[in-house]
Motif scaffolding. Structure first.
Motif, PDB file in Angstrom:
ATOM      1  N   VAL A  33     -10.338  18.278 -21.432  1.00 38.60           N
ATOM      2  CA  VAL A  33      -9.021  17.948 -20.889  1.00 38.60           C
ATOM      3  C   VAL A  33      -7.972  18.466 -21.861  1.00 38.60           C
ATOM      4  CG1 VAL A  33      -7.462  16.083 -20.240  1.00 38.60           C
ATOM      5  CG2 VAL A  33      -9.895  15.911 -19.713  1.00 38.60           C
ATOM      6  N   ILE A  34      -7.064  19.268 -21.369  1.00 46.02           N
ATOM      7  CA  ILE A  34      -6.020  19.895 -22.184  1.00 46.02           C
ATOM      8  C   ILE A  34      -4.816  18.963 -22.270  1.00 46.02           C
ATOM      9  CG2 ILE A  34      -4.473  21.892 -22.334  1.00 46.02           C
ATOM     10  CD1 ILE A  34      -7.383  22.645 -22.744  1.00 46.02           C
ATOM     11  N   THR A  35      -4.262  18.841 -23.478  1.00 40.96           N
ATOM     12  CA  THR A  35      -3.054  18.023 -23.648  1.00 40.96           C
ATOM     13  C   THR A  35      -1.806  18.895 -23.816  1.00 40.96           C
ATOM     14  OG1 THR A  35      -3.509  17.876 -26.022  1.00 40.96           O
ATOM     15  CG2 THR A  35      -4.286  16.067 -24.629  1.00 40.96           C
ATOM     16  N   ASP A  36      -1.992  20.149 -24.184  1.00 42.49           N
ATOM     17  CA  ASP A  36      -0.869  21.071 -24.340  1.00 42.49           C
ATOM     18  C   ASP A  36      -0.227  21.331 -22.972  1.00 42.49           C
ATOM     19  OD1 ASP A  36       0.885  23.026 -25.372  1.00 42.49           O
ATOM     20  OD2 ASP A  36      -0.546  24.624 -24.905  1.00 42.49           O
ATOM     21  N   GLY A  63      -5.274  27.603  -3.741  1.00 40.56           N
ATOM     22  CA  GLY A  63      -5.101  26.905  -2.470  1.00 40.56           C
ATOM     23  C   GLY A  63      -5.483  25.442  -2.467  1.00 40.56           C
ATOM     24  N   PHE A  64      -5.529  24.812  -3.632  1.00 34.97           N
ATOM     25  CA  PHE A  64      -5.874  23.394  -3.694  1.00 34.97           C
ATOM     26  C   PHE A  64      -4.599  22.559  -3.676  1.00 34.97           C
ATOM     27  CE2 PHE A  64      -9.557  25.517  -5.479  1.00 34.97           C
ATOM     28  CZ  PHE A  64     -10.596  24.886  -4.797  1.00 34.97           C
ATOM     29  N   SER A  65      -4.705  21.322  -3.152  1.00 31.76           N
ATOM     30  CA  SER A  65      -3.547  20.435  -3.070  1.00 31.76           C
ATOM     31  C   SER A  65      -3.261  19.817  -4.443  1.00 31.76           C
ATOM     32  CB  SER A  65      -3.797  19.332  -2.043  1.00 31.76           C
ATOM     33  OG  SER A  65      -4.874  18.517  -2.458  1.00 31.76           O
ATOM     34  N   MET A  66      -2.027  19.359  -4.628  1.00 30.36           N
ATOM     35  CA  MET A  66      -1.613  18.814  -5.928  1.00 30.36           C
ATOM     36  C   MET A  66      -2.389  17.563  -6.309  1.00 30.36           C
ATOM     37  SD  MET A  66       0.232  20.551  -7.833  1.00 30.36           S
ATOM     38  CE  MET A  66       0.837  19.500  -9.121  1.00 30.36           C
ATOM     39  N   ASP A  67      -2.739  16.705  -5.345  1.00 30.95           N
ATOM     40  CA  ASP A  67      -3.481  15.498  -5.721  1.00 30.95           C
ATOM     41  C   ASP A  67      -4.868  15.852  -6.270  1.00 30.95           C
ATOM     42  OD1 ASP A  67      -4.231  16.251  -3.103  1.00 30.95           O
ATOM     43  OD2 ASP A  67      -4.950  14.221  -2.652  1.00 30.95           O
ATOM     44  N   ILE A  68      -5.529  16.811  -5.675  1.00 30.35           N
ATOM     45  CA  ILE A  68      -6.834  17.253  -6.188  1.00 30.35           C
ATOM     46  C   ILE A  68      -6.654  17.947  -7.537  1.00 30.35           C
ATOM     47  CG2 ILE A  68      -8.715  18.904  -5.818  1.00 30.35           C
ATOM     48  CD1 ILE A  68      -8.623  18.184  -2.861  1.00 30.35           C
ATOM     49  N   ILE A  69      -5.635  18.767  -7.659  1.00 24.70           N
ATOM     50  CA  ILE A  69      -5.392  19.500  -8.910  1.00 24.70           C
ATOM     51  C   ILE A  69      -5.162  18.531 -10.061  1.00 24.70           C
ATOM     52  CG2 ILE A  69      -3.754  21.006 -10.113  1.00 24.70           C
ATOM     53  CD1 ILE A  69      -3.382  22.483  -7.428  1.00 24.70           C
ATOM     54  N   LYS A 105      -6.152  15.427 -10.353  1.00 27.93           N
ATOM     55  CA  LYS A 105      -7.418  14.754 -10.667  1.00 27.93           C
ATOM     56  C   LYS A 105      -8.322  15.663 -11.484  1.00 27.93           C
ATOM     57  CE  LYS A 105      -7.540  11.773  -6.582  1.00 27.93           C
ATOM     58  NZ  LYS A 105      -8.220  11.511  -5.310  1.00 27.93           N
ATOM     59  N   VAL A 106      -8.387  16.924 -11.117  1.00 27.09           N
ATOM     60  CA  VAL A 106      -9.254  17.886 -11.806  1.00 27.09           C
ATOM     61  C   VAL A 106      -8.758  18.141 -13.227  1.00 27.09           C
ATOM     62  CG1 VAL A 106      -9.931  20.329 -11.842  1.00 27.09           C
ATOM     63  CG2 VAL A 106     -10.137  19.020  -9.741  1.00 27.09           C
ATOM     64  N   LEU A 157     -13.023  21.400  -9.391  1.00 27.81           N
ATOM     65  CA  LEU A 157     -13.516  21.090 -10.729  1.00 27.81           C
ATOM     66  C   LEU A 157     -14.421  22.200 -11.256  1.00 27.81           C
ATOM     67  CD1 LEU A 157     -13.633  19.025 -13.041  1.00 27.81           C
ATOM     68  CD2 LEU A 157     -15.615  17.999 -11.909  1.00 27.81           C
ATOM     69  N   ASN A 158     -15.339  22.676 -10.422  1.00 34.47           N
ATOM     70  CA  ASN A 158     -16.218  23.774 -10.835  1.00 34.47           C
ATOM     71  C   ASN A 158     -15.423  25.031 -11.173  1.00 34.47           C
ATOM     72  OD1 ASN A 158     -18.523  22.223 -10.529  1.00 34.47           O
ATOM     73  ND2 ASN A 158     -18.894  22.918  -8.435  1.00 34.47           N
ATOM     74  N   LEU A 159     -14.399  25.305 -10.396  1.00 34.62           N
ATOM     75  CA  LEU A 159     -13.548  26.466 -10.635  1.00 34.62           C
ATOM     76  C   LEU A 159     -12.783  26.329 -11.953  1.00 34.62           C
ATOM     77  CD1 LEU A 159     -12.874  29.054  -9.108  1.00 34.62           C
ATOM     78  CD2 LEU A 159     -10.958  27.866  -8.087  1.00 34.62           C
ATOM     79  N   LYS A 160     -12.250  25.137 -12.199  1.00 31.88           N
ATOM     80  CA  LYS A 160     -11.503  24.870 -13.441  1.00 31.88           C
ATOM     81  C   LYS A 160     -12.422  24.994 -14.654  1.00 31.88           C
ATOM     82  CE  LYS A 160      -9.919  21.660 -16.595  1.00 31.88           C
ATOM     83  NZ  LYS A 160     -10.717  21.021 -17.615  1.00 31.88           N
TER      84      LYS A 160
END
Length: 161
Positions: free
Chosen positions: A124-127, A142-148, A150-151, A113-116
């Motif tokens: 939150v982007i809708t495009d 290197g983050f997993s899809m479930d974390i990505i 959520k972020v 989240l901090n990185l994003k």
């Protein structure tokens, strides 16, 4: 260009090899494998290098555990996720178990989240194209899809912990 042959390089042995090992470790932390490769690059005998590295490890001048912790913290500071960190540890021939406690204590959601937010902002982007760009960025880190997911969809009021 001169016609004189260059003097042969002196191959380190004994105390010279030990001093070289200490000099390398004084500058930076090395894993056993990396230190062996460095010393072998100087032309030292394999058996002598093996013995020296084991001795340095027993005397705690060289520690794979210290190297693992340092590498983990360094990778986190650089914004790397779990997959990239495991890859870096594997590259240095270090077992993840040596840094497992520190690894388990990291809040990967918070890191992502901090990185994003640092790269793209908090909204939150809708495009779909922009969302895909954020997803690719976090995957590369290197983050997993479930974390990505959520972020990328995090609005601030939900609690994902």
């Amino acid at each position: 260009m001169n016609d004189y042959p260059s003097p042969p390089k002196k191959i380190p042995t004994g105390n010279t090899l030990r001093a070289l090992g200490f000099a390398l470790l004084a500058k930076k932390e090395y894993s056993k494998t990396d230190l062996k490769q460095k010393l072998l690059a100087y032309g030292a005998a394999f058996d002598e290098v093996e013995t020296l590295v084991e001795e340095l490890a027993q005397q705690n001048y060289q520690s794979d555990e210290r190297m693992a912790g340092m590498l983990l913290r360094s990778q986190i500071r650089q914004g790397r996720g779990p997959a990239r960190i495991k890859q870096a540890l594997k590259k240095h021939d270090i077992d993840l178990d040596l840094a497992q406690q520190e690894y388990d204590e990291v809040d990967w959601f918070e890191q992502a989240l901090n990185l994003k937010i640092k790269k793209f902002g908090a909204e939150v982007i809708t495009d779909p194209k922009q969302k895909a760009k954020q997803i690719r960025f976090l995957q590369y880190r290197g983050f997993s899809m479930d974390i990505i997911m959520k972020v990328v969809n995090y609005k601030g009021e939900e609690d994902f912990y």
